[in-house]
Structures are given as C-alpha cells and as structure tokens.
Design a protein around this motif. Structure first.
Motif, short mmCIF file in Angstrom:
data_model
loop_
_atom_site.label_atom_id
_atom_site.label_comp_id
_atom_site.label_asym_id
_atom_site.label_seq_id
_atom_site.Cartn_x
_atom_site.Cartn_y
_atom_site.Cartn_z
N THR A 179 0.82 -1.21 0.00
CA THR A 179 0.00 0.00 0.00
C THR A 179 0.85 1.25 0.00
OG1 THR A 179 -1.77 -1.13 1.22
CG2 THR A 179 -1.82 1.27 1.19
N PHE A 180 0.54 2.15 -0.94
CA PHE A 180 1.14 3.48 -0.97
C PHE A 180 0.02 4.50 -0.76
CE2 PHE A 180 4.14 1.31 -4.05
CZ PHE A 180 5.12 1.11 -3.09
N TYR A 181 0.35 5.62 -0.13
CA TYR A 181 -0.65 6.63 0.22
C TYR A 181 -0.35 7.94 -0.52
CZ TYR A 181 -1.66 3.39 4.00
OH TYR A 181 -1.98 2.28 4.73
N PHE A 250 -3.47 3.30 -2.13
CA PHE A 250 -3.42 2.55 -3.38
C PHE A 250 -2.72 1.22 -3.14
CE2 PHE A 250 -3.86 6.89 -4.71
CZ PHE A 250 -4.54 6.87 -5.91
N ARG A 251 -3.29 0.15 -3.61
CA ARG A 251 -2.65 -1.17 -3.51
C ARG A 251 -2.00 -1.50 -4.83
NH1 ARG A 251 -6.16 -5.42 -5.77
NH2 ARG A 251 -4.81 -6.94 -4.75
N THR A 252 -0.82 -2.13 -4.75
CA THR A 252 -0.12 -2.53 -5.97
C THR A 252 -0.75 -3.79 -6.54
OG1 THR A 252 1.50 -3.78 -4.66
CG2 THR A 252 2.05 -1.49 -5.21
N ILE A 359 -3.58 3.73 -13.01
CA ILE A 359 -4.59 3.51 -11.97
C ILE A 359 -5.80 2.80 -12.56
CG2 ILE A 359 -5.91 4.56 -10.12
CD1 ILE A 359 -2.89 5.07 -9.97
N MET A 360 -6.21 1.72 -11.95
CA MET A 360 -7.42 1.03 -12.38
C MET A 360 -8.63 1.93 -12.20
SD MET A 360 -9.16 -2.52 -10.96
CE MET A 360 -7.95 -3.60 -11.73
N GLY A 361 -9.42 2.10 -13.26
CA GLY A 361 -10.63 2.90 -13.18
C GLY A 361 -10.42 4.38 -13.42
N ALA A 362 -9.21 4.78 -13.88
CA ALA A 362 -8.95 6.21 -14.09
C ALA A 362 -9.42 6.69 -15.46
CB ALA A 362 -7.46 6.49 -13.94
N GLU A 363 -9.86 5.79 -16.31
CA GLU A 363 -10.29 6.20 -17.65
C GLU A 363 -11.61 6.96 -17.58
OE1 GLU A 363 -10.13 2.98 -16.74
OE2 GLU A 363 -8.07 2.50 -17.35
N ARG A 415 -7.96 1.72 -2.71
CA ARG A 415 -8.71 1.02 -1.68
C ARG A 415 -9.82 1.97 -1.22
NH1 ARG A 415 -5.92 -3.51 0.45
NH2 ARG A 415 -3.72 -3.61 -0.15
N SER A 416 -10.95 1.92 -1.91
CA SER A 416 -12.02 2.90 -1.69
C SER A 416 -12.55 2.89 -0.26
CB SER A 416 -13.18 2.63 -2.66
OG SER A 416 -12.71 2.64 -3.99
N ASP A 417 -12.49 1.74 0.39
CA ASP A 417 -13.06 1.62 1.74
C ASP A 417 -12.10 2.13 2.82
OD1 ASP A 417 -11.28 -0.42 1.17
OD2 ASP A 417 -12.23 -1.82 2.59
N GLN A 418 -10.92 2.62 2.41
CA GLN A 418 -9.94 3.08 3.40
C GLN A 418 -9.54 4.55 3.20
OE1 GLN A 418 -6.59 0.37 3.71
NE2 GLN A 418 -7.92 -1.42 3.57
N ILE A 419 -10.31 5.28 2.39
CA ILE A 419 -10.04 6.70 2.19
C ILE A 419 -10.37 7.46 3.48
CG2 ILE A 419 -10.68 8.76 0.88
CD1 ILE A 419 -11.35 6.93 -1.48
#
Length: 445
Positions: A179-181, A250-252, A359-363, A415-419
C-alpha cells in the motif's frame, strides 16, 4: 638505484600483485630477495603501480612532509600494502624517488623522511563530475545530452550488485498488495466532494497536458508521488490550519522494483586489492552513492525550482528508461516526517514512473461515486460523517478512450473503503534549540 633488481611472486604477499607477477613474470633469473628461481619481474615494473597508489590514496600532512605526528613513512606504507620485507620496500622507494622526483625543479614527492596520510578522493572526483553535469544541463543541452547519459551509465551499471552494510540490496521489491498513500489538500468541502466523485482521476497521476514539473519529473511527464504511510502523506503536502486533507491508499497490482535512494547512504565498500582498478571503480561508486541521496533530495533554492530540479529529473528519466535496471520507481526518506527512535519502519516517499503508475478505473466514464459529507442524525442536527457510494455508469463503446487505455494493464488500485479525510486543526513542529550567548565587551582600562 643502479643495480637492476628482480622480485618474485612469493616475495610479495599482496594477492593481486603476486598474481600479476605470476602472470607476467619470467623464471629465467633468480629473485633478488629470496635468491630462488621463481617467476619474477624487474622491480621497476612495480614503480608506476605504487606511484598511482600514492597519488590516489595518500598525501602529505597539512603541516608539511616533516610533521611526524601524523601519517607513516613511505617505507612502512610500501611494506604494509605490498606485504614485502623492509629491504624490498627501501629499494622500491629508491626507484620511486628516481622516477618521480624532480631534483632540478626542487619538487620532491618521495623521501624517506616524509610522512604520508591515507585519504579518500573518490567522492570529490565524482562530485566534480556531478557539478559539471548540472552546468551542462542548464547551459548546454537538456534533451540530447550524451555527457549525462555516459555518466549515469557508468554510475548505475550493476546497481543490483551493490550491497548495504547489512548485506541488503538497494533495490526494494514490494509485491502485490503493498500500500502506498497519496494526499491532496483542499480549501473547502465543495472541492473535497468534487475530488471524491472521481478519486481515481483526482488522486492518481494527472494527464500529460496537466502534469506540472516536479523534483522527479519534467513538465508533461506524469508520475505518481506517494508515501509509505498516511502520516507521511499528510506531512508532505504541508497543509494549513482550516484546510482538508484527503488521504487515499493505493494497492499494488503487480510486483515492482524500486531503488531506495536512502539505502545508498549505507552502501559498503567491496573487499579487494588497493591496486585493482576494478575494485577502485566499484568503491568509488559506492563512496559517491553515499552522497547521492542528499544531492537528489536537497530542497530547491526557491527562485527557480525547475532549473534546480534539472539534474534530479534527468536521473529519474534515465532510471525510468533503463532496460538494465528495469526499475518501476524510486524511494527516499521523508524529511517532513523523519523516522523516530524505536520505529522499525522507515518513513519514505515513493515516486512511481509513468509506466508503473496506471490507476485502475482512471479512464473517462469508467466509474464515479456519490459523495455525502454529512449525516442527518436527528431533525436538523447534522454530523460530519463522509460516505461514498459507487454509481453505475453507461456502457462504453469500443471506440471510447477507455477502450484503448484498457489495453495497458493497471498497476495500482484505490482502496475505496480506506479513504480518510483529515480536518486540519493545528500544525506542530519538531525543532532543535540553540541559545545565544551574550558576550560582554571588555572595558577599557
């Protein structure tokens, strides 16, 4: 020294030079010291090697060659470094005097009464080369600078083989689910809501046309600036009281190779002979690498940061493109949140190169969220209780931008649940204090 003398491999205890005599010497004459017919070379053949050693690793004390409180006599140094007996050392010193002392010009380099101290000049040599690179980037060529490439090729070749004093590699290999922040500062709640509606786009690297110049990237080259803990991420954005800081983890999604610049400070020297040029080259590199972390993380002067960052941008660009290193990014210790005593984990910033920061979902049109910052707990009483909910999106066509971007596998996922949203209520500083001593002037008599 008028009589030509010879020395055999058995009379030299230093392994590297002994093997050199074995490979190049001849056994058709007796050794001048052990009197045995073993492979030997004329004593004069060792003179250039010894002179090079003295020039690179020794100098006379600042108080002059006759200052005997510091350093050692040349004969003792030759004996220790070559592991030869005293007579051979004296003969070698005599040859050094004959070959290198300019008696008519009164330039005396070698003398049996002089003392010499050991020094390390490798850092200075590479440091000077580094300074020349900075000048070359600022004043000569920025985009096709062969001088920079040649220097970095030499510096980072075999970076995998460099070991720290704890026998660890400077290359970190975080696996999947590391995980990177990443944090961003907002002045008001409206901007927070806007960012959280599309966190993949607002907290990932910006598009090429919006990517600003930074310490490790040129303008238009997007990279991912993150940290190894949420505390560092908050500290690095330097928020002011009253602002909001949103920290997104963000998870790798794949294994990565990251060069830990801070680990370069603790690289150990390789063992080997002081006479071996390859050992000297590797140790020169290790010595310079110890200062590289500081050079790459020095703060900009403030007047022209883009100009100050030219060399760090060049290094990052080089590493991102190096096929030999195959790096995904670099990391370095945080100065805003230094590691405290007793803490096991280092506080580090992480920079992922453009190729490894997808990033997954950045499109566009890929995903969005419904954001609510307040919850109505009773009647007109509202409490700050942020929630996000994924919103269904329209089906994309195969001609959309996102269709083509999906061809590249993403390397990071939010990690949407950890914002977490931080409301900055105060800022603290860690300082060191130095009192000022008042000196009372002397009264005239």
């Amino acid at each position: 020294m008028n009589e030509e003398k010879y020395i055999c491999h058995a009379c030299v205890g230093e392994e590297y030079i002994s093997k050199l005599i074995m490979n190049t010497g001849k056994a058709k004459r007796n050794c001048s010291y052990c009197r045995k017919r073993k492979k030997n070379v004329p004593l004069e053949e060792l003179v250039p090697i010894l002179h090079k050693m003295f020039m690179e690793h020794y100098e006379q004390p600042e108080d002059g060659p006759f200052y005997h409180q510091a350093g050692d006599p040349a004969v003792d140094i030759i004996q220790d470094q070559l592991s030869v007996d005293e007579q051979a050392a004296k003969d070698l010193l005599s040859s050094l005097e004959d070959e290198n002392n300019d008696l008519h010009g009164l330039e005396i380099i070698y003398d049996e009464t002089y003392n010499y101290i050991k020094v390390n000049r490798s850092e200075n040599a590479l440091g000077i080369a580094w300074e020349k690179l900075e000048e070359s980037l600022k004043k000569e060529s920025r985009y096709f600078n062969h001088q920079v490439k040649d220097f970095l090729d030499q510096l980072f070749t075999d970076i995998d083989k460099l070991q720290t004093k704890k026998n660890q590699s400077a290359i970190l290999t975080p696996g999947i689910d590391m995980t990177f922040y990443r944090a961003r500062v907002f002045e008001n709640e409206e901007d927070v809501v806007k960012a959280l509606q599309h966190p993949e786009r607002y907290f990932g690297p910006p598009p090429h046309d919006l990517a600003p110049s930074g310490r490790m990237n040129a303008r238009g080259i997007p990279v991912f600036y993150g940290s190894t803990s949420p505390e560092i991420a908050v500290a690095e954005v330097r928020p002011v009281v009253g602002s909001f800081v949103v920290v997104v983890p963000f998870r790798t999604l794949c294994e990565m190779r990251i060069l830990d610049i801070s680990a370069l400070k603790s690289l150990r020297e390789v063992g080997g002979s002081i006479f071996d040029d390859q050992v000297a080259i590797r140790n020169d590199k290790a010595n310079f690498m110890r200062t590289l972390a500081r050079k790459l993380t020095l703060p900009a002067s403030g007047r022209n940061p883009e100009n100050d960052y030219l060399i760090t941008q060049a290094v990052a660009e080089y590493l991102s493109q190096s096929e030999e290193s195959r790096l995904d990014g670099i990391s370095f210790n945080s100065t805003q949140h230094p590691t405290g005593k007793g803490e096991r984990e280092k506080h580090q910033n992480v920079v992922l190169f453009s190729k490894s920061a997808r990033i997954m979902g950045a499109e566009p049109n890929s995903r969005s969220y419904q954001v609510e910052l307040y919850d109505n707990v009773e009647d007109d009483r509202w409490v700050f209780s942020p929630t996000i909910e994924k919103v269904e999106v329209n089906k994309r066509t195969k001609y959309s931008f996102s269709y083509f971007s999906e061809k590249l596998n993403p390397s990071l996922q939010i990690r949407s649940d950890q914002i977490v949203i931080h409301k900055v209520k105060g800022v603290s500083y860690e300082t060191s204090q130095s009192g000022i001593t008042l000196i009372v002037p002397l009264q005239p008599e």
